[in-house]
Design an enzyme around this catalytic site. Structure first.
Site, mmCIF file in Angstrom:
data_model
loop_
_atom_site.group_PDB
_atom_site.id
_atom_site.type_symbol
_atom_site.label_atom_id
_atom_site.label_comp_id
_atom_site.label_asym_id
_atom_site.label_seq_id
_atom_site.Cartn_x
_atom_site.Cartn_y
_atom_site.Cartn_z
ATOM 1 C CG HIS A 13 25.265 -10.416 8.590
ATOM 2 N ND1 HIS A 13 24.462 -11.408 8.230
ATOM 3 C CD2 HIS A 13 26.347 -10.528 8.013
ATOM 4 C CE1 HIS A 13 25.191 -12.043 7.103
ATOM 5 N NE2 HIS A 13 26.339 -11.653 6.997
ATOM 6 C CG HIS A 26 29.856 -7.267 7.273
ATOM 7 N ND1 HIS A 26 30.059 -7.969 8.348
ATOM 8 C CD2 HIS A 26 29.727 -8.210 6.446
ATOM 9 C CE1 HIS A 26 29.973 -9.373 8.556
ATOM 10 N NE2 HIS A 26 29.744 -9.524 7.087
#
Lengths: 148, 87
Positions: A57, A72
């Site tokens: 992620h 992110h």
């Protein structure tokens, strides 16, 4: 000065629009965010360098100048424990700017009740060193901001 | 040299909010702050660098050693240990 590229296609928005105060208040660092185009896509390296950290992620690329950029993919996506993300590179790999790193689908993140917005952070940078932040439509690999 | 050993209990480890909060507090301190794994795995890093904290990649249940020296070091270390050890 280095150009930091958009890791995903979508709408460039300010960090203030990120629904997580850690990012919106600039606590992690200055930068920008992208509200990604929904549908399957590939997140790319925002700068050339080494993949210093690769989570499904989120990833950090460090350039030869020692400057590191964090991407992110979505908010609170650590909770997904990698589900819905496919790694296209490995930690420690050298990548060129714009090279695909993770395949994902922002619409799946959204369907799971999370924001798919992607903060792109200049790590250990002062706010004044991030310039020319782009707003509006960007494609992956377009310039997102400059780091002086 | 004054130090604190603290086990990271946050599920995400020393990332995201805990990492940013830690670095923000460390940056305010007048002295150098170093962080290392208690296991001795890897070299100590600069606790004022978010890049180096993310690189250290401390996971839940891992113990770190935070070190600082100089006037006020104990108060700084208490604050940093509190952040690193908070859930």
């Amino acid at each position: 000065m280095k150009a930091v590229l958009a890791p995903v296609e979508g709408a460039a928005v300010g960090l203030a629009a990120v629904p997580d105060p850690v990012f919106s208040a600039g606590m992690v660092g200055p930068g920008a965010a992208i509200d990604p185009l929904r549908g399957p896509g590939k997140a790319v390296a925002p700068i050339a360098g080494k993949i210093m950290k690769l989570h499904p992620h989120a990833y950090v690329i460090v350039g030869d100048d020692g400057k590191g950029v964090l991407v992110h993919l979505g908010i609170d996506t650590v909770q997904l424990k990698g589900e819905g993300f496919q790694l296209l590179a490995a930690e420690g790999d050298r990548v060129s700017a714009g090279q695909p790193v993770v395949a994902w689908d922002p619409s799946e993140i959204e369907a799971g009740g999370r924001s798919p917005v992607c903060p792109v952070i200049a790590l250990d940078a002062t706010a004044a060193s991030v310039r020319d932040v782009v707003a509006g439509r960007v494609r992956a690999g377009d310039e997102l901001f400059r780091w002086i | 040299m004054p130090e604190r050993r603290v086990t990271v209990v946050a599920e995400v480890g020393l990332h995201a909010r805990p990492a940013a909060t830690f670095v923000r507090a460390a940056t305010k301190a007048p002295m150098d702050i170093s962080v290392a794994r208690a296991s001795g795995d890897g070299a100590p890093i600069n606790g004022k660098s978010i890049l180096q904290i993310l690189a250290l990649d401390v996971k839940q249940d891992e113990t770190i050693v935070i070190t600082a020296e100089g006037e006020g070091a104990d108060a700084v270390l208490d604050e940093l240990a509190g952040i690193a050890g908070s859930p």
